[in-house]
Design a protein around this motif. Sequence first.
Motif, PDB file in Angstrom:
ATOM      1  N   VAL A 122     -66.341  42.321 -19.611  1.00  0.00           N
ATOM      2  CA  VAL A 122     -67.442  41.236 -19.082  1.00  0.00           C
ATOM      3  C   VAL A 122     -68.127  40.868 -18.650  1.00  0.00           C
ATOM      4  CG1 VAL A 122     -67.578  42.150 -17.350  1.00  0.00           C
ATOM      5  CG2 VAL A 122     -66.877  39.836 -17.268  1.00  0.00           C
ATOM      6  N   VAL A 123     -68.972  39.599 -19.636  1.00  0.00           N
ATOM      7  CA  VAL A 123     -70.811  38.887 -18.728  1.00  0.00           C
ATOM      8  C   VAL A 123     -70.803  37.999 -18.334  1.00  0.00           C
ATOM      9  CG1 VAL A 123     -70.343  37.340 -20.933  1.00  0.00           C
ATOM     10  CG2 VAL A 123     -72.450  38.028 -20.408  1.00  0.00           C
ATOM     11  N   ARG A 124     -72.003  38.334 -17.545  1.00  0.00           N
ATOM     12  CA  ARG A 124     -71.522  37.334 -15.567  1.00  0.00           C
ATOM     13  C   ARG A 124     -73.360  37.094 -15.049  1.00  0.00           C
ATOM     14  NH1 ARG A 124     -75.310  39.592 -14.058  1.00  0.00           N
ATOM     15  NH2 ARG A 124     -75.772  41.335 -12.645  1.00  0.00           N
ATOM     16  N   ALA A 125     -73.106  36.163 -14.738  1.00  0.00           N
ATOM     17  CA  ALA A 125     -74.203  35.187 -14.849  1.00  0.00           C
ATOM     18  C   ALA A 125     -74.439  36.089 -13.121  1.00  0.00           C
ATOM     19  CB  ALA A 125     -75.250  33.820 -14.812  1.00  0.00           C
ATOM     20  N   ASN A 126     -75.675  36.288 -12.222  1.00  0.00           N
ATOM     21  CA  ASN A 126     -75.705  36.163 -10.697  1.00  0.00           C
ATOM     22  C   ASN A 126     -76.799  35.342 -10.392  1.00  0.00           C
ATOM     23  OD1 ASN A 126     -76.713  37.480  -8.374  1.00  0.00           O
ATOM     24  ND2 ASN A 126     -74.903  38.870  -8.377  1.00  0.00           N
ATOM     25  N   ALA A 127     -76.377  34.874  -9.338  1.00  0.00           N
ATOM     26  CA  ALA A 127     -77.667  33.410  -8.179  1.00  0.00           C
ATOM     27  C   ALA A 127     -78.322  34.006  -7.499  1.00  0.00           C
ATOM     28  CB  ALA A 127     -76.445  32.327  -7.562  1.00  0.00           C
ATOM     29  N   LEU A 128     -77.671  35.284  -7.168  1.00  0.00           N
ATOM     30  CA  LEU A 128     -78.488  36.093  -6.363  1.00  0.00           C
ATOM     31  C   LEU A 128     -79.616  37.470  -7.125  1.00  0.00           C
ATOM     32  CD1 LEU A 128     -75.948  37.894  -3.290  1.00  0.00           C
ATOM     33  CD2 LEU A 128     -77.829  35.573  -2.783  1.00  0.00           C
ATOM     34  N   GLU A 129     -78.905  38.129  -7.771  1.00  0.00           N
ATOM     35  CA  GLU A 129     -80.097  38.358  -8.174  1.00  0.00           C
ATOM     36  C   GLU A 129     -81.193  37.425 -10.204  1.00  0.00           C
ATOM     37  OE1 GLU A 129     -78.124  41.524 -10.342  1.00  0.00           O
ATOM     38  OE2 GLU A 129     -77.396  42.574  -9.026  1.00  0.00           O
ATOM     39  N   ASP A 130     -80.583  36.710 -10.792  1.00  0.00           N
ATOM     40  CA  ASP A 130     -81.398  35.550 -11.173  1.00  0.00           C
ATOM     41  C   ASP A 130     -81.162  36.611 -12.361  1.00  0.00           C
ATOM     42  OD1 ASP A 130     -81.732  33.594 -10.052  1.00  0.00           O
ATOM     43  OD2 ASP A 130     -83.447  33.981  -8.963  1.00  0.00           O
ATOM     44  N   ASN A 131     -79.824  37.341 -13.215  1.00  0.00           N
ATOM     45  CA  ASN A 131     -79.593  37.628 -14.568  1.00  0.00           C
ATOM     46  C   ASN A 131     -78.479  37.604 -14.681  1.00  0.00           C
ATOM     47  OD1 ASN A 131     -78.366  39.583 -13.251  1.00  0.00           O
ATOM     48  ND2 ASN A 131     -80.056  41.053 -13.273  1.00  0.00           N
ATOM     49  N   ASP A 141     -83.422  39.033 -17.081  1.00  0.00           N
ATOM     50  CA  ASP A 141     -83.943  38.039 -15.752  1.00  0.00           C
ATOM     51  C   ASP A 141     -83.986  36.573 -15.562  1.00  0.00           C
ATOM     52  OD1 ASP A 141     -84.036  40.811 -14.269  1.00  0.00           O
ATOM     53  OD2 ASP A 141     -86.200  40.815 -14.636  1.00  0.00           O
ATOM     54  N   VAL A 142     -83.032  36.204 -15.678  1.00  0.00           N
ATOM     55  CA  VAL A 142     -83.186  34.320 -15.717  1.00  0.00           C
ATOM     56  C   VAL A 142     -82.702  33.439 -14.815  1.00  0.00           C
ATOM     57  CG1 VAL A 142     -80.909  34.171 -16.836  1.00  0.00           C
ATOM     58  CG2 VAL A 142     -82.715  32.606 -17.702  1.00  0.00           C
ATOM     59  N   PRO A 143     -83.437  32.466 -14.317  1.00  0.00           N
ATOM     60  CA  PRO A 143     -83.300  31.910 -12.766  1.00  0.00           C
ATOM     61  C   PRO A 143     -81.467  30.876 -13.013  1.00  0.00           C
ATOM     62  CG  PRO A 143     -84.881  30.639 -13.892  1.00  0.00           C
ATOM     63  CD  PRO A 143     -84.694  31.713 -15.099  1.00  0.00           C
ATOM     64  N   VAL A 144     -81.094  31.587 -12.024  1.00  0.00           N
ATOM     65  CA  VAL A 144     -79.677  30.755 -11.800  1.00  0.00           C
ATOM     66  C   VAL A 144     -79.608  30.214 -10.768  1.00  0.00           C
ATOM     67  CG1 VAL A 144     -76.680  31.948 -12.340  1.00  0.00           C
ATOM     68  CG2 VAL A 144     -78.942  33.207 -13.741  1.00  0.00           C
ATOM     69  N   PRO A 145     -80.040  29.301 -10.076  1.00  0.00           N
ATOM     70  CA  PRO A 145     -79.751  28.916  -9.203  1.00  0.00           C
ATOM     71  C   PRO A 145     -78.364  28.284  -8.485  1.00  0.00           C
ATOM     72  CG  PRO A 145     -81.176  27.583 -10.452  1.00  0.00           C
ATOM     73  CD  PRO A 145     -81.054  28.519 -11.388  1.00  0.00           C
ATOM     74  N   ALA A 146     -78.519  28.510  -7.594  1.00  0.00           N
ATOM     75  CA  ALA A 146     -77.181  28.812  -7.035  1.00  0.00           C
ATOM     76  C   ALA A 146     -77.079  26.806  -6.783  1.00  0.00           C
ATOM     77  CB  ALA A 146     -76.706  28.934  -5.697  1.00  0.00           C
ATOM     78  N   GLY A 147     -76.177  26.069  -6.383  1.00  0.00           N
ATOM     79  CA  GLY A 147     -75.719  25.149  -6.349  1.00  0.00           C
ATOM     80  C   GLY A 147     -75.610  23.625  -7.673  1.00  0.00           C
ATOM     81  N   GLN A 148     -76.250  24.296  -8.343  1.00  0.00           N
ATOM     82  CA  GLN A 148     -75.972  23.730  -9.981  1.00  0.00           C
ATOM     83  C   GLN A 148     -75.019  24.197 -11.197  1.00  0.00           C
ATOM     84  OE1 GLN A 148     -80.451  23.548 -11.124  1.00  0.00           O
ATOM     85  NE2 GLN A 148     -81.344  23.553  -8.955  1.00  0.00           N
ATOM     86  N   TRP A 149     -74.723  22.780 -11.770  1.00  0.00           N
ATOM     87  CA  TRP A 149     -73.843  23.609 -13.330  1.00  0.00           C
ATOM     88  C   TRP A 149     -74.229  24.213 -13.849  1.00  0.00           C
ATOM     89  CZ3 TRP A 149     -69.167  23.938 -12.944  1.00  0.00           C
ATOM     90  CH2 TRP A 149     -68.023  23.042 -11.587  1.00  0.00           C
ATOM     91  N   HIS A 150     -74.665  25.013 -14.868  1.00  0.00           N
ATOM     92  CA  HIS A 150     -74.921  25.999 -15.466  1.00  0.00           C
ATOM     93  C   HIS A 150     -73.856  26.265 -16.920  1.00  0.00           C
ATOM     94  CE1 HIS A 150     -77.977  26.593 -13.374  1.00  0.00           C
ATOM     95  NE2 HIS A 150     -77.298  27.141 -12.297  1.00  0.00           N
ATOM     96  N   THR A 151     -73.901  26.921 -17.592  1.00  0.00           N
ATOM     97  CA  THR A 151     -73.133  27.327 -18.739  1.00  0.00           C
ATOM     98  C   THR A 151     -73.180  28.399 -19.404  1.00  0.00           C
ATOM     99  OG1 THR A 151     -73.015  25.020 -19.968  1.00  0.00           O
ATOM    100  CG2 THR A 151     -71.749  26.920 -21.809  1.00  0.00           C
ATOM    101  N   LEU A 152     -72.426  29.066 -19.572  1.00  0.00           N
ATOM    102  CA  LEU A 152     -71.776  30.468 -19.444  1.00  0.00           C
ATOM    103  C   LEU A 152     -71.366  30.803 -20.976  1.00  0.00           C
ATOM    104  CD1 LEU A 152     -73.310  33.933 -19.251  1.00  0.00           C
ATOM    105  CD2 LEU A 152     -71.458  33.971 -18.229  1.00  0.00           C
ATOM    106  N   ARG A 153     -71.712  31.197 -21.826  1.00  0.00           N
ATOM    107  CA  ARG A 153     -71.164  31.146 -23.597  1.00  0.00           C
ATOM    108  C   ARG A 153     -70.904  33.325 -23.938  1.00  0.00           C
ATOM    109  NH1 ARG A 153     -69.314  28.080 -27.409  1.00  0.00           N
ATOM    110  NH2 ARG A 153     -69.537  28.722 -29.753  1.00  0.00           N
ATOM    111  N   ILE A 154     -69.743  33.411 -23.962  1.00  0.00           N
ATOM    112  CA  ILE A 154     -70.011  34.356 -25.039  1.00  0.00           C
ATOM    113  C   ILE A 154     -69.896  34.975 -26.275  1.00  0.00           C
ATOM    114  CG2 ILE A 154     -67.586  35.204 -24.278  1.00  0.00           C
ATOM    115  CD1 ILE A 154     -71.105  38.462 -24.582  1.00  0.00           C
TER     116      ILE A 154
END
Length: 211
Positions: A112-121, A147-160
């Motif tokens: 699993v690869v995951r983005a986290n809006a609390l940890e920003d990573n 570490d990378v910004p993952v602001p909540a409430g916004q759409w993002h794209t995650l790819r593996i």
Amino acid sequence: MFFFLFFFCDGRMAMIEIVSFDDAPIGSAPKGWTITMTGRGDPRWTVEKDDTAPSKAHVLKQSGKATYPLALKDGTNIDDGFIEVKFKAISGSEDRAAGLVWRARDANNYYVVRANALEDNVVLYKTVNGVRSPLDIVGRKGGYGVDVPVPAGQWHTLRIEFAGTRFSAIYNGKSLFDVEDATFKEAGNIGLWTKADSVTVFDNLSYGETG
């Protein structure tokens, strides 16, 4: 669902399937998915309406609470390929995560690869017999993802992208890191993942097998 045939510059090709959830009824889990979890809890995956969605209609929402809520796509058995999804983290006091799963043998064994809006990573893990462990990034020993910004409430794209023992994590169109691991070499299911009390919505899932 839509299917496309895509050719890479190196001659490989992939049959791409796109899932938007727009034809699924609101308020229930979509057909063709196995709703499960790693650990304990009560995951809740339902199709809901979201006017901000990239598809402008329906999304898949996880609003329950479990160790790791998991939705596996039935009929997928991919060895080498890619997965991409649009996601929006809405809320969660323990976590605000969105993840992609591949080569899943079952609900307790997968990558699993995951983005986290609390940890920003963004972090890549393997889950073996229900135990999750972060994997080292190629060229760096230790650490914990990127570490990378993952602001909540916004759409993002995650790819593996995954081929053999090499995995490439891509976030909002930018390549973040590669990982090497040989724990799961065989083809397996793909899926979507969250953690704890994360309320997360997903849209425009695309995936394919390269050959």
